[in-house]
Design a protein around this motif. Structure first.
Motif, PDB file in Angstrom:
ATOM      1  N   VAL A  45      19.160   1.451   8.776  1.00 45.48           N
ATOM      2  CA  VAL A  45      20.605   0.907   8.210  1.00 45.48           C
ATOM      3  C   VAL A  45      20.697   0.846   6.974  1.00 45.48           C
ATOM      4  CG1 VAL A  45      22.099  -1.319   8.270  1.00 45.48           C
ATOM      5  CG2 VAL A  45      20.563  -0.710  10.121  1.00 45.48           C
ATOM      6  N   ILE A  46      21.781   1.383   6.316  1.00 50.79           N
ATOM      7  CA  ILE A  46      22.292   1.596   4.854  1.00 50.79           C
ATOM      8  C   ILE A  46      23.889   1.038   4.749  1.00 50.79           C
ATOM      9  CG2 ILE A  46      20.789   3.535   4.489  1.00 50.79           C
ATOM     10  CD1 ILE A  46      23.039   5.355   4.528  1.00 50.79           C
ATOM     11  N   ASP A  47      24.068   0.933   3.445  1.00 50.83           N
ATOM     12  CA  ASP A  47      25.415   0.424   3.426  1.00 50.83           C
ATOM     13  C   ASP A  47      26.379   1.794   3.697  1.00 50.83           C
ATOM     14  OD1 ASP A  47      25.586  -2.071   2.417  1.00 50.83           O
ATOM     15  OD2 ASP A  47      25.465  -1.491   0.323  1.00 50.83           O
ATOM     16  N   ASP A  48      27.535   1.566   4.121  1.00 46.77           N
ATOM     17  CA  ASP A  48      28.156   2.966   4.903  1.00 46.77           C
ATOM     18  C   ASP A  48      29.028   3.365   3.773  1.00 46.77           C
ATOM     19  OD1 ASP A  48      29.381   4.151   7.065  1.00 46.77           O
ATOM     20  OD2 ASP A  48      31.266   3.696   6.489  1.00 46.77           O
ATOM     21  N   THR A  49      29.442   2.667   2.585  1.00 49.87           N
ATOM     22  CA  THR A  49      30.148   3.258   1.511  1.00 49.87           C
ATOM     23  C   THR A  49      29.285   3.922   0.611  1.00 49.87           C
ATOM     24  OG1 THR A  49      31.820   1.446   1.860  1.00 49.87           O
ATOM     25  CG2 THR A  49      32.027   2.776  -0.057  1.00 49.87           C
ATOM     26  N   CYS A  50      29.598   5.319   0.372  1.00 49.93           N
ATOM     27  CA  CYS A  50      28.843   6.190  -0.542  1.00 49.93           C
ATOM     28  C   CYS A  50      29.030   5.469  -1.994  1.00 49.93           C
ATOM     29  CB  CYS A  50      29.528   7.460  -0.691  1.00 49.93           C
ATOM     30  SG  CYS A  50      28.823   8.746  -1.772  1.00 49.93           S
ATOM     31  N   THR A  51      27.811   5.683  -2.723  1.00 47.91           N
ATOM     32  CA  THR A  51      27.714   5.023  -4.137  1.00 47.91           C
ATOM     33  C   THR A  51      28.537   5.913  -5.276  1.00 47.91           C
ATOM     34  OG1 THR A  51      25.847   6.383  -4.553  1.00 47.91           O
ATOM     35  CG2 THR A  51      25.619   3.899  -3.747  1.00 47.91           C
ATOM     36  N   HIS A  52      29.108   7.066  -4.467  1.00 51.51           N
ATOM     37  CA  HIS A  52      29.777   8.140  -5.449  1.00 51.51           C
ATOM     38  C   HIS A  52      31.564   7.861  -5.513  1.00 51.51           C
ATOM     39  CE1 HIS A  52      31.539  12.141  -6.630  1.00 51.51           C
ATOM     40  NE2 HIS A  52      31.001  11.645  -7.726  1.00 51.51           N
ATOM     41  N   GLY A  53      31.851   7.356  -4.202  1.00 51.59           N
ATOM     42  CA  GLY A  53      33.136   7.265  -3.982  1.00 51.59           C
ATOM     43  C   GLY A  53      33.425   6.623  -2.589  1.00 51.59           C
ATOM     44  N   ASP A  54      34.744   6.678  -2.317  1.00 55.76           N
ATOM     45  CA  ASP A  54      35.256   5.716  -1.018  1.00 55.76           C
ATOM     46  C   ASP A  54      34.878   6.322   0.198  1.00 55.76           C
ATOM     47  OD1 ASP A  54      35.751   3.395   0.352  1.00 55.76           O
ATOM     48  OD2 ASP A  54      37.996   3.788  -0.226  1.00 55.76           O
ATOM     49  N   ALA A  55      33.762   6.922   0.390  1.00 59.51           N
ATOM     50  CA  ALA A  55      33.565   7.738   1.585  1.00 59.51           C
ATOM     51  C   ALA A  55      32.523   7.039   2.639  1.00 59.51           C
ATOM     52  CB  ALA A  55      32.996   9.138   1.272  1.00 59.51           C
ATOM     53  N   SER A  56      32.838   7.155   3.950  1.00 54.37           N
ATOM     54  CA  SER A  56      32.032   6.661   4.863  1.00 54.37           C
ATOM     55  C   SER A  56      30.848   7.496   5.194  1.00 54.37           C
ATOM     56  CB  SER A  56      32.987   6.331   6.064  1.00 54.37           C
ATOM     57  OG  SER A  56      32.314   5.480   7.258  1.00 54.37           O
ATOM     58  N   PHE A  72      32.548  13.437   1.680  1.00 59.59           N
ATOM     59  CA  PHE A  72      33.275  13.790   0.753  1.00 59.59           C
ATOM     60  C   PHE A  72      33.032  14.952  -0.239  1.00 59.59           C
ATOM     61  CE2 PHE A  72      36.403  10.035  -0.062  1.00 59.59           C
ATOM     62  CZ  PHE A  72      36.927  10.038   1.179  1.00 59.59           C
ATOM     63  N   HIS A  73      31.963  14.671  -0.760  1.00 60.63           N
ATOM     64  CA  HIS A  73      31.398  15.996  -1.752  1.00 60.63           C
ATOM     65  C   HIS A  73      30.044  16.413  -1.490  1.00 60.63           C
ATOM     66  CE1 HIS A  73      34.126  13.035  -3.816  1.00 60.63           C
ATOM     67  NE2 HIS A  73      34.773  13.970  -4.014  1.00 60.63           N
ATOM     68  N   GLY A  74      29.485  16.144  -0.309  1.00 67.14           N
ATOM     69  CA  GLY A  74      28.419  16.597   0.082  1.00 67.14           C
ATOM     70  C   GLY A  74      27.178  16.329  -0.552  1.00 67.14           C
ATOM     71  N   GLY A  75      27.156  15.287  -1.102  1.00 68.27           N
ATOM     72  CA  GLY A  75      25.879  14.663  -1.781  1.00 68.27           C
ATOM     73  C   GLY A  75      25.076  13.975  -0.482  1.00 68.27           C
ATOM     74  N   THR A  76      23.834  13.700  -0.866  1.00 66.79           N
ATOM     75  CA  THR A  76      22.980  13.151   0.225  1.00 66.79           C
ATOM     76  C   THR A  76      22.178  11.996  -0.315  1.00 66.79           C
ATOM     77  OG1 THR A  76      21.075  14.740  -0.294  1.00 66.79           O
ATOM     78  CG2 THR A  76      22.814  15.358   1.270  1.00 66.79           C
ATOM     79  N   ARG A  80      15.980   6.609   5.013  1.00 67.07           N
ATOM     80  CA  ARG A  80      14.799   5.734   5.022  1.00 67.07           C
ATOM     81  C   ARG A  80      14.655   4.894   3.857  1.00 67.07           C
ATOM     82  NH1 ARG A  80      11.715  11.062   6.756  1.00 67.07           N
ATOM     83  NH2 ARG A  80      13.229  11.569   4.835  1.00 67.07           N
ATOM     84  N   SER A  81      14.757   5.508   2.670  1.00 62.51           N
ATOM     85  CA  SER A  81      14.487   5.105   1.184  1.00 62.51           C
ATOM     86  C   SER A  81      15.856   4.520   0.620  1.00 62.51           C
ATOM     87  CB  SER A  81      13.846   5.950   0.598  1.00 62.51           C
ATOM     88  OG  SER A  81      14.487   7.010   0.049  1.00 62.51           O
ATOM     89  N   GLY A  82      16.901   5.182   0.979  1.00 62.45           N
ATOM     90  CA  GLY A  82      18.265   4.969   0.208  1.00 62.45           C
ATOM     91  C   GLY A  82      18.381   5.845  -1.067  1.00 62.45           C
ATOM     92  N   ALA A  83      17.205   6.849  -1.374  1.00 59.18           N
ATOM     93  CA  ALA A  83      17.196   7.486  -2.263  1.00 59.18           C
ATOM     94  C   ALA A  83      18.436   8.451  -2.551  1.00 59.18           C
ATOM     95  CB  ALA A  83      15.891   8.397  -2.562  1.00 59.18           C
ATOM     96  N   ALA A  84      19.024   8.724  -3.606  1.00 60.97           N
ATOM     97  CA  ALA A  84      20.051   9.821  -3.629  1.00 60.97           C
ATOM     98  C   ALA A  84      19.305  10.933  -3.926  1.00 60.97           C
ATOM     99  CB  ALA A  84      20.945   9.413  -5.065  1.00 60.97           C
ATOM    100  N   CYS A  85      19.655  11.817  -3.049  1.00 58.79           N
ATOM    101  CA  CYS A  85      18.828  12.972  -3.120  1.00 58.79           C
ATOM    102  C   CYS A  85      19.719  14.394  -3.524  1.00 58.79           C
ATOM    103  CB  CYS A  85      18.355  13.671  -1.536  1.00 58.79           C
ATOM    104  SG  CYS A  85      17.272  12.146  -1.023  1.00 58.79           S
ATOM    105  N   LYS A  86      20.955  14.316  -3.424  1.00 58.69           N
ATOM    106  CA  LYS A  86      21.591  15.614  -4.079  1.00 58.69           C
ATOM    107  C   LYS A  86      23.080  15.218  -4.644  1.00 58.69           C
ATOM    108  CE  LYS A  86      24.034  19.656  -1.944  1.00 58.69           C
ATOM    109  NZ  LYS A  86      24.511  19.957  -0.511  1.00 58.69           N
ATOM    110  N   TYR A  87      22.922  15.835  -5.729  1.00 55.93           N
ATOM    111  CA  TYR A  87      24.326  15.711  -6.567  1.00 55.93           C
ATOM    112  C   TYR A  87      25.515  15.857  -5.616  1.00 55.93           C
ATOM    113  CZ  TYR A  87      27.284  15.855 -10.731  1.00 55.93           C
ATOM    114  OH  TYR A  87      27.970  15.629 -11.704  1.00 55.93           O
ATOM    115  N   PRO A  88      26.486  15.217  -5.809  1.00 52.69           N
ATOM    116  CA  PRO A  88      26.714  14.144  -6.999  1.00 52.69           C
ATOM    117  C   PRO A  88      26.455  12.797  -6.815  1.00 52.69           C
ATOM    118  CG  PRO A  88      28.902  14.501  -5.649  1.00 52.69           C
ATOM    119  CD  PRO A  88      27.846  15.314  -5.059  1.00 52.69           C
ATOM    120  N   CYS A  89      25.584  12.617  -5.626  1.00 53.92           N
ATOM    121  CA  CYS A  89      25.049  11.148  -5.577  1.00 53.92           C
ATOM    122  C   CYS A  89      23.821  11.007  -6.503  1.00 53.92           C
ATOM    123  CB  CYS A  89      24.634  10.951  -3.919  1.00 53.92           C
ATOM    124  SG  CYS A  89      26.128  11.191  -2.737  1.00 53.92           S
TER     125      CYS A  89
END
Ligand code: FES
Length: 110
Positions: A45-56, A72-76, A80-89
Protein backbone atom coordinates in the motif's frame (compact mmCIF):
# COMPACT_ATOMS: atom_id res chain seq x y z
CA UNK A 1 -1.79 -2.08 27.14
CA UNK A 2 -1.08 -5.16 25.07
CA UNK A 3 0.66 -5.28 21.76
CA UNK A 4 -2.56 -5.74 19.78
CA UNK A 5 -4.18 -2.68 21.30
CA UNK A 6 -1.28 -0.48 20.24
CA UNK A 7 -2.01 -1.14 16.62
CA UNK A 8 -4.21 1.23 14.69
CA UNK A 9 -5.56 -1.03 11.96
CA UNK A 10 -7.71 0.24 9.12
CA UNK A 11 -9.42 -2.13 6.69
CA UNK A 12 -8.97 -1.07 3.06
CA UNK A 13 -10.19 -3.67 0.59
CA UNK A 14 -10.85 -7.37 0.09
CA UNK A 15 -7.81 -9.21 -1.28
CA UNK A 16 -9.94 -10.56 -4.16
CA UNK A 17 -10.63 -7.03 -5.37
CA UNK A 18 -6.97 -6.31 -6.00
CA UNK A 19 -6.13 -7.60 -9.45
CA UNK A 20 -2.64 -8.61 -10.44
CA UNK A 21 -0.90 -6.01 -12.61
CA UNK A 22 -3.35 -3.30 -11.58
CA UNK A 23 -3.58 -1.10 -8.54
CA UNK A 24 -6.78 -0.59 -6.58
CA UNK A 25 -7.59 2.91 -5.39
CA UNK A 26 -9.01 3.30 -1.90
CA UNK A 27 -10.51 6.62 -0.83
CA UNK A 28 -10.43 7.58 2.82
CA UNK A 29 -12.28 10.34 4.59
CA UNK A 30 -9.98 13.11 5.72
CA UNK A 31 -6.85 11.47 4.39
CA UNK A 32 -5.13 11.11 1.02
CA UNK A 33 -6.27 8.25 -1.24
CA UNK A 34 -4.25 5.04 -1.22
CA UNK A 35 -3.17 2.60 -3.91
CA UNK A 36 -3.11 -1.12 -3.12
CA UNK A 37 -0.97 -3.47 -5.21
CA UNK A 38 -0.55 -7.22 -5.37
CA UNK A 39 2.75 -8.86 -6.19
CA UNK A 40 2.21 -12.60 -6.18
CA UNK A 41 0.78 -13.36 -2.74
CA UNK A 42 1.93 -10.11 -1.20
CA UNK A 43 0.10 -6.82 -0.91
CA UNK A 44 1.61 -3.35 -0.76
CA UNK A 45 0.00 0.00 0.00
CA UNK A 46 1.31 3.42 -1.01
CA UNK A 47 -0.11 6.91 -1.34
CA UNK A 48 -2.11 7.05 -4.57
CA UNK A 49 -1.06 10.54 -5.65
CA UNK A 50 2.28 10.72 -7.44
CA UNK A 51 4.92 12.89 -5.75
CA UNK A 52 5.66 14.51 -9.11
CA UNK A 53 2.15 15.66 -10.01
CA UNK A 54 -1.55 15.05 -9.56
CA UNK A 55 -1.64 11.56 -11.06
CA UNK A 56 -3.29 8.47 -9.63
CA UNK A 57 -0.71 5.70 -9.29
CA UNK A 58 -3.44 3.06 -9.05
CA UNK A 59 -4.05 3.83 -12.74
CA UNK A 60 -0.42 3.05 -13.55
CA UNK A 61 1.05 -0.20 -14.75
CA UNK A 62 2.63 -2.51 -12.19
CA UNK A 63 5.69 -4.33 -13.50
CA UNK A 64 6.85 -7.71 -12.25
CA UNK A 65 9.95 -6.06 -10.73
CA UNK A 66 7.67 -4.31 -8.24
CA UNK A 67 7.72 -0.88 -9.87
CA UNK A 68 4.59 1.01 -10.79
CA UNK A 69 4.75 3.53 -13.59
CA UNK A 70 2.96 6.83 -13.25
CA UNK A 71 0.31 7.31 -15.97
CA UNK A 72 1.27 10.99 -16.44
CA UNK A 73 5.00 11.09 -17.21
CA UNK A 74 6.12 7.49 -16.84
CA UNK A 75 8.26 7.85 -13.75
CA UNK A 76 8.27 4.81 -11.47
CA UNK A 77 8.16 3.91 -7.78
CA UNK A 78 8.98 0.64 -6.08
CA UNK A 79 5.69 -0.27 -4.36
CA UNK A 80 7.61 -2.27 -1.71
CA UNK A 81 9.94 0.47 -0.51
CA UNK A 82 8.36 3.61 -1.95
CA UNK A 83 11.67 4.50 -3.60
CA UNK A 84 11.50 6.73 -6.66
CA UNK A 85 13.16 4.62 -9.36
CA UNK A 86 12.73 6.45 -12.65
CA UNK A 87 12.76 10.11 -13.63
CA UNK A 88 10.86 12.39 -13.31
CA UNK A 89 9.92 10.78 -9.98
CA UNK A 90 12.60 11.75 -7.47
CA UNK A 91 10.70 12.13 -4.18
CA UNK A 92 9.82 8.75 -2.60
CA UNK A 93 6.16 7.81 -2.19
CA UNK A 94 4.81 7.05 1.28
CA UNK A 95 4.36 3.36 2.08
CA UNK A 96 2.17 1.75 4.75
CA UNK A 97 2.61 -1.35 6.88
CA UNK A 98 0.10 -3.90 5.66
CA UNK A 99 -1.62 -6.83 7.33
CA UNK A 100 -3.86 -9.47 5.82
CA UNK A 101 -6.77 -10.30 8.11
CA UNK A 102 -9.80 -12.38 7.06
CA UNK A 103 -8.87 -12.06 3.39
CA UNK A 104 -8.75 -8.28 3.50
CA UNK A 105 -5.89 -5.83 3.23
CA UNK A 106 -5.42 -3.62 6.28
CA UNK A 107 -2.89 -0.93 7.09
CA UNK A 108 -1.38 -0.27 10.48
CA UNK A 109 -1.28 3.47 11.15
CA UNK A 110 0.28 3.22 14.62
S1 FES B 1 2.87 13.12 -12.28
FE1 FES B 1 3.76 11.18 -11.91
S2 FES B 1 5.56 11.20 -13.12
FE2 FES B 1 4.74 13.17 -13.38
Amino acid sequence: MGHIEQENLVELIACDEVEEDFGAKVEREGAPPLAVFRLGDEFFVIDDTCTHGDASLSDGELFSNGEVSCPFHGGTFDVRSGAACKYPCVVPIKTYRTRIINNSVWIDLS
